[in-house]
Design an enzyme around this catalytic site. Structure first.
Site, PDB file in Angstrom:
ATOM      1  N   LYS A  76       0.815  -1.268  -0.002  1.00  0.00           N
ATOM      2  CA  LYS A  76      -0.029   0.048  -0.062  1.00  0.00           C
ATOM      3  C   LYS A  76       1.004   1.114  -0.178  1.00  0.00           C
ATOM      4  CE  LYS A  76      -3.894   2.083   2.551  1.00  0.00           C
ATOM      5  NZ  LYS A  76      -4.792   1.814   3.726  1.00  0.00           N
ATOM      6  N   SER A 151      -9.864   1.619   2.826  1.00  0.00           N
ATOM      7  CA  SER A 151      -8.965   2.576   1.934  1.00  0.00           C
ATOM      8  C   SER A 151      -7.845   1.699   1.088  1.00  0.00           C
ATOM      9  CB  SER A 151      -8.229   3.711   2.839  1.00  0.00           C
ATOM     10  OG  SER A 151      -7.484   3.174   3.672  1.00  0.00           O
ATOM     11  N   SER A 175     -10.115  -0.568   7.042  1.00  0.00           N
ATOM     12  CA  SER A 175      -9.598  -0.550   5.504  1.00  0.00           C
ATOM     13  C   SER A 175      -8.647  -1.651   5.213  1.00  0.00           C
ATOM     14  CB  SER A 175      -8.563   0.849   5.451  1.00  0.00           C
ATOM     15  OG  SER A 175      -9.274   1.852   5.384  1.00  0.00           O
TER      16      SER A 175
HETATM   17  N1  GLN Z   1     -13.530   4.087   6.113  1.00  0.00           N
HETATM   18  C1  GLN Z   1     -12.840   4.551   7.496  1.00  0.00           C
HETATM   19  C2  GLN Z   1     -12.279   6.011   7.121  1.00  0.00           C
HETATM   20  O1  GLN Z   1     -12.820   6.576   6.293  1.00  0.00           O
HETATM   21  C3  GLN Z   1     -11.771   3.586   7.745  1.00  0.00           C
HETATM   22  C4  GLN Z   1     -10.426   3.766   6.945  1.00  0.00           C
HETATM   23  C5  GLN Z   1      -9.166   3.170   7.486  1.00  0.00           C
HETATM   24  O2  GLN Z   1      -9.572   2.423   8.051  1.00  0.00           O
HETATM   25  N2  GLN Z   1      -8.087   3.755   6.852  1.00  0.00           N
HETATM   26  O3  GLN Z   1     -11.705   6.658   8.222  1.00  0.00           O
END
Ligand code: GLN
Length: 483
Positions: A76, A151, A175
């Site tokens: 990532k 994400s 995410s």
């Molecule tokens: N969807 C959540 C957010 O937008 C979690 C994102 C994540 O786990 N990085 O904060």
């Protein structure tokens, strides 16, 4: 080869049936062929990958290979990797070549893996659909009209389309688990503090954890063996003895107590997901597990508490991006304050700005007690709910996501709907617990469904055991989008 497990790849490398160079070449060719449509990678650098593969082949030839030596993986783009563009999905870092390696990258290098590239992600890991990336949305390999989740959507799409055998992700509120669910993969978020956050670009430091995304629990266990461990450079890294996360994979599940929180099966869960998850739980009963009804009474407060705490931490973490030492700087500006303002206005996208505004607000004088402190109290209550639940069970199970993958653009205009995508995952981060998602069937329009498994603190080996036994009895995790 593209469907082989990490263990099979390692065996093929050891037996000289294939070289690391051949494997890297194979996956780089697949990336060249399929990535233009999927947009799963932000950076691919074949020369660097092939050089790493040659080194791995030499190491294997010397008889010094480990369980992952010579295996290509993708990272990532939130992990700093020396000499690689490291963007975090943002224009703000669109010119940032990292001068150093994150601990996770360093560990995978030490294990002898080959970096295939850096994967696309929501900007600064804020999102559940991979639509907030400066580099454009990622498409779900199961259906290019739907999102891969976020994400870590680039990592999920890349593994799902077999552009890489495995990948790294990070999980602040879901995410790793949510994109794993939406793309039909196995993904694991470890207990907070098990994997070092050094060199992992910070979103919400008290919630962020890195973990593996792969085709199976066994692959995740091998990845976690390489990732986990104490690191003095991360003050929240836990000093514990190293574990072999594969050690319990073969244990039978007889007598395993699986807690089913009633809040996970209430309103908001779509029928197709409920059906697949219930079938998976029935399979666990067949495997000898007993189910216990449990309750997490403060679960409904997890999303609101998270959307105070995570933006608060993000607003502080993102204050370092000022256009001075690195990152995007506005080409034209007046004085210093104007340079900061313009650089940040141009460098950050809408979702990141929304979080900075919320975070700054909830931390400001007069509102701190009403919002931030209150959210911290709720966080404590949620953690206590889990402690209570784990008195009655060994693992908790439920859905990972309330729906299967949704269409691109469907929720992009409605932040609250988007935030609710993580309704079943966020509490786990607030409590610092480990959680996984494993494929357990298909819902509407043949889209993958994920079963979430939540462990007690340091329960990774136990979760992996439960996931592996299920994967021995079922073949959902072997299904791949046809290509
Ligand atoms: N969807 C959540 C957010 O937008 C979690 C994102 C994540 O786990 N990085 O904060």
């Amino acid at each position: 080869m593209i469907n082989a497990s990490l263990k099979e790849l390692a065996a093929a490398l050891a037996a000289k049936q294939v070289s690391s160079l051949e494997l890297a070449t194979l996956f780089l060719e697949r990336i060249a062929q399929f990535n233009p449509a999927l947009n799963a990678f932000i950076t691919v650098d074949g020369e660097k990958s092939l050089a790493m593969a040659r080194e791995a082949d030499a190491r294997i030839a010397r008889g010094e290979g480990g369980p992952l030596t010579g295996i290509p993986i993708a990272h990532k783009d939130i992990f700093c990797a020396e000499g690689w563009l490291t963007t975090c999905g943002s224009k703000m870092l669109s010119n940032f070549v990292s001068p150093y390696d994150a601990t996770v990258i360093e560990r995978f290098k030490a294990a002898g893996t080959v970096t295939l590239g850096k994967t696309n992600m929501d900007e600064f890991a804020m999102g559940s659909s991979n639509e907030t990336s400066f580099y454009g949305p990622v498409k779900n390999p199961w259906d290019p009209a739907v999102v891969p989740g976020g994400s870590s959507g680039g990592s999920a799409a890349a593994v799902s389309a077999r552009l890489t055998p495995a990948a790294t992700g990070t999980d602040t509120g879901g995410s790793i688990r949510q994109p794993a669910a939406l793309c039909g993969l196995t993904g694991l978020k470890p207990t907070y503090g098990v994997v070092s956050r050094y060199g992992m670009i910070a979103f919400a430091s008290s919630l962020d954890q890195a973990g593996p995304m792969a085709k199976s629990a066994e692959d995740c266990a091998l990845m976690l063996n390489a990732m986990a461990g104490f690191d003095a450079r991360d003050s929240t890294s836990l000093e514990r003895e190293a574990e072999d996360y594969t050690r319990d994979l073969g244990q039978p599940l007889a007598g395993l107590r699986v807690g089913l929180p009633k809040e996970f099966f209430a309103e908001g869960l779509s029928a197709d997901v409920a059906q697949a998850v219930e079938a998976a739980i029935a399979e666990y009963r067949r495997l000898g597990a007993v189910t216990v009804d449990v309750s997490l009474p403060n679960m409904n407060l997890s999303v609101p508490a998270y959307y105070v705490i995570a933006p608060a931490e993000a607003s502080s973490n993102l204050s370092r991006f000022d256009g001075v030492r690195y990152g995007w700087r506005a080409p034209q500006y007046g004085d210093l304050a104007d340079m900061y303002c313009k650089s940040r206005a141009q460098g950050f996208g809408a979702e990141v700005k929304r979080r900075i505004l919320i975070g700054t607000y909830v931390l400001s004088h007069g509102y701190y007690d009403a919002y931030y402190l209150q959210a911290q109290r709720i966080r404590r209550l949620i953690a206590r709910d889990f402690v209570e639940a784990f008195r009655q069970c060994d693992l908790i199970m439920g859905p990972t996501s309330p729906t299967v993958a949704f269409a691109l653009g469907d929720k992009a205009g409605d932040p609250v709907q988007m935030y609710l995508s993580d309704i079943y995952t966020i509490a786990v981060n607030l409590a610092g617990l480990p959680g996984m998602s494993i494929p357990c069937g298909f819902g509407n329009q043949g889209r993958p469904v994920g079963l979430q498994i939540i462990g007690n603190y340091f329960g990774e080996a136990r979760m992996l055991n439960a996931a592996h036994q299920y994967q021995l009895a079922t073949d959902w995790h072997r299904r791949a989008p046809t290509r």
